[in-house]
Scaffold this motif. Sequence first.
Motif, PDB file in Angstrom:
ATOM      1  N   LEU A  63       0.359  -0.910  -0.406  1.00  0.00           N
ATOM      2  CA  LEU A  63       0.086   0.005   0.271  1.00  0.00           C
ATOM      3  C   LEU A  63       1.180   1.215   0.161  1.00  0.00           C
ATOM      4  O   LEU A  63       0.422   2.349  -0.729  1.00  0.00           O
ATOM      5  CB  LEU A  63      -0.889  -0.113   1.274  1.00  0.00           C
ATOM      6  N   SER A  64       1.973   1.364   1.164  1.00  0.00           N
ATOM      7  CA  SER A  64       3.091   2.751   0.351  1.00  0.00           C
ATOM      8  C   SER A  64       3.006   2.772  -0.498  1.00  0.00           C
ATOM      9  O   SER A  64       3.759   4.067  -1.055  1.00  0.00           O
ATOM     10  CB  SER A  64       4.672   2.666   2.018  1.00  0.00           C
ATOM     11  N   TYR A  65       4.064   1.975  -1.549  1.00  0.00           N
ATOM     12  CA  TYR A  65       4.080   1.821  -2.869  1.00  0.00           C
ATOM     13  C   TYR A  65       3.083   2.021  -4.103  1.00  0.00           C
ATOM     14  O   TYR A  65       3.530   2.982  -4.347  1.00  0.00           O
ATOM     15  CB  TYR A  65       4.242   0.496  -3.396  1.00  0.00           C
ATOM     16  N   VAL A  66       1.814   1.821  -3.230  1.00  0.00           N
ATOM     17  CA  VAL A  66       0.934   2.178  -4.996  1.00  0.00           C
ATOM     18  C   VAL A  66       0.328   3.532  -3.535  1.00  0.00           C
ATOM     19  O   VAL A  66       0.354   4.469  -4.534  1.00  0.00           O
ATOM     20  CB  VAL A  66      -0.360   1.671  -4.057  1.00  0.00           C
ATOM     21  N   ASP A  67       1.102   4.053  -2.853  1.00  0.00           N
ATOM     22  CA  ASP A  67       0.652   5.664  -2.908  1.00  0.00           C
ATOM     23  C   ASP A  67       1.149   6.030  -2.996  1.00  0.00           C
ATOM     24  O   ASP A  67       1.247   7.038  -3.882  1.00  0.00           O
ATOM     25  CB  ASP A  67       0.711   5.495  -0.789  1.00  0.00           C
ATOM     26  N   GLN A  68       2.861   5.862  -3.349  1.00  0.00           N
ATOM     27  CA  GLN A  68       3.983   6.666  -3.494  1.00  0.00           C
ATOM     28  C   GLN A  68       4.016   6.924  -4.953  1.00  0.00           C
ATOM     29  O   GLN A  68       3.675   8.384  -5.662  1.00  0.00           O
ATOM     30  CB  GLN A  68       5.059   6.127  -3.444  1.00  0.00           C
ATOM     31  N   HIS A  69       3.754   5.908  -5.936  1.00  0.00           N
ATOM     32  CA  HIS A  69       3.241   6.384  -7.254  1.00  0.00           C
ATOM     33  C   HIS A  69       2.112   5.931  -8.346  1.00  0.00           C
ATOM     34  O   HIS A  69       1.896   6.865  -8.845  1.00  0.00           O
ATOM     35  CB  HIS A  69       3.466   4.482  -7.491  1.00  0.00           C
ATOM     36  N   CYS A  70       1.031   6.044  -6.713  1.00  0.00           N
ATOM     37  CA  CYS A  70      -0.231   6.099  -7.631  1.00  0.00           C
ATOM     38  C   CYS A  70      -1.027   8.044  -6.657  1.00  0.00           C
ATOM     39  O   CYS A  70      -1.862   8.544  -7.886  1.00  0.00           O
ATOM     40  CB  CYS A  70      -1.337   5.640  -7.596  1.00  0.00           C
ATOM     41  N   PHE A  71       0.075   8.521  -5.410  1.00  0.00           N
ATOM     42  CA  PHE A  71      -0.659   9.632  -5.526  1.00  0.00           C
ATOM     43  C   PHE A  71       0.636  10.287  -4.344  1.00  0.00           C
ATOM     44  O   PHE A  71       1.223  10.386  -3.939  1.00  0.00           O
ATOM     45  CB  PHE A  71      -1.214   9.566  -4.164  1.00  0.00           C
ATOM     46  N   PRO A  72       1.822  10.805  -5.489  1.00  0.00           N
ATOM     47  CA  PRO A  72       2.701  11.638  -5.025  1.00  0.00           C
ATOM     48  C   PRO A  72       2.335  13.386  -4.111  1.00  0.00           C
ATOM     49  O   PRO A  72       1.431  13.803  -3.931  1.00  0.00           O
ATOM     50  CB  PRO A  72       3.314  12.352  -6.160  1.00  0.00           C
ATOM     51  N   ASP A  73       3.316  13.595  -3.495  1.00  0.00           N
ATOM     52  CA  ASP A  73       3.206  14.426  -2.471  1.00  0.00           C
ATOM     53  C   ASP A  73       2.767  15.567  -3.218  1.00  0.00           C
ATOM     54  O   ASP A  73       3.449  15.445  -4.751  1.00  0.00           O
ATOM     55  CB  ASP A  73       4.317  14.547  -2.511  1.00  0.00           C
ATOM     56  N   GLU A  74       1.687  16.158  -2.737  1.00  0.00           N
ATOM     57  CA  GLU A  74       1.553  18.368  -3.364  1.00  0.00           C
ATOM     58  C   GLU A  74       3.276  19.022  -3.989  1.00  0.00           C
ATOM     59  O   GLU A  74       2.552  19.414  -4.580  1.00  0.00           O
ATOM     60  CB  GLU A  74       0.735  18.727  -3.148  1.00  0.00           C
ATOM     61  N   SER A  75       4.177  19.295  -2.629  1.00  0.00           N
ATOM     62  CA  SER A  75       4.754  19.158  -3.594  1.00  0.00           C
ATOM     63  C   SER A  75       5.797  18.913  -4.101  1.00  0.00           C
ATOM     64  O   SER A  75       6.641  19.791  -4.890  1.00  0.00           O
ATOM     65  CB  SER A  75       5.618  19.381  -2.124  1.00  0.00           C
ATOM     66  N   ASN A  76       5.630  18.330  -4.711  1.00  0.00           N
ATOM     67  CA  ASN A  76       6.813  17.465  -5.932  1.00  0.00           C
ATOM     68  C   ASN A  76       5.806  16.781  -7.217  1.00  0.00           C
ATOM     69  O   ASN A  76       6.507  17.084  -8.219  1.00  0.00           O
ATOM     70  CB  ASN A  76       7.335  15.924  -5.609  1.00  0.00           C
ATOM     71  N   SER A  77       4.617  17.649  -6.732  1.00  0.00           N
ATOM     72  CA  SER A  77       4.179  17.379  -8.108  1.00  0.00           C
ATOM     73  C   SER A  77       3.507  18.545  -9.160  1.00  0.00           C
ATOM     74  O   SER A  77       3.636  19.941  -8.034  1.00  0.00           O
ATOM     75  CB  SER A  77       2.745  16.088  -7.951  1.00  0.00           C
ATOM     76  N   THR A  78       3.758  18.536 -10.458  1.00  0.00           N
ATOM     77  CA  THR A  78       3.238  19.856 -11.203  1.00  0.00           C
ATOM     78  C   THR A  78       2.118  20.444 -11.057  1.00  0.00           C
ATOM     79  O   THR A  78       1.499  19.620 -11.972  1.00  0.00           O
ATOM     80  CB  THR A  78       3.660  20.476 -12.352  1.00  0.00           C
ATOM     81  N   PRO A  79       1.643  21.209 -10.547  1.00  0.00           N
ATOM     82  CA  PRO A  79      -0.223  21.783 -10.470  1.00  0.00           C
ATOM     83  C   PRO A  79      -0.516  21.795 -12.437  1.00  0.00           C
ATOM     84  O   PRO A  79       0.206  22.386 -13.106  1.00  0.00           O
ATOM     85  CB  PRO A  79      -0.578  22.673  -9.762  1.00  0.00           C
ATOM     86  N   ILE A  80      -1.567  21.351 -12.832  1.00  0.00           N
ATOM     87  CA  ILE A  80      -2.338  21.229 -13.691  1.00  0.00           C
ATOM     88  C   ILE A  80      -2.840  22.802 -14.242  1.00  0.00           C
ATOM     89  O   ILE A  80      -3.268  23.206 -13.082  1.00  0.00           O
ATOM     90  CB  ILE A  80      -3.183  20.080 -14.264  1.00  0.00           C
ATOM     91  N   PRO A  81      -2.330  23.471 -14.896  1.00  0.00           N
ATOM     92  CA  PRO A  81      -3.404  24.752 -15.370  1.00  0.00           C
ATOM     93  C   PRO A  81      -4.687  24.739 -15.083  1.00  0.00           C
ATOM     94  O   PRO A  81      -4.806  23.945 -16.306  1.00  0.00           O
ATOM     95  CB  PRO A  81      -2.011  25.262 -15.994  1.00  0.00           C
TER      96      PRO A  81
END
Length: 90
Positions: A63-81
């Motif tokens: 579950l931890s792996y799934v969370d890391q790959h499917c739900f990355p931290d918001e600080s690491n993701s680029t917001p979609i305009p």
Amino acid sequence: MLNWRRDPDYEQGVMQYEQRKMQHELRMKQLKSEIEQIKKETEQLRRENARLRTHNAKTKTLLSYVDQHCFPDESNSTPIPPIEPGSSSS
């Protein structure tokens, strides 16, 4: 000379004692058997609990792996305009 007779109350008391003693011994055997059965069941439950702990640990890791790959931290993701009304998407 004495005229000796058996006391029927005494004989009955001895018989009752022997009967209670046999019942007690039987009950003790039953209790020992129940104790052994409980020990076996307890050991089986301990093994099952250990197996479930291992399974739960593996599940948490997955579950931890799934969370890391499917739900990355918001600080690491680029917001979609946001898409503006009236704009066309290609």
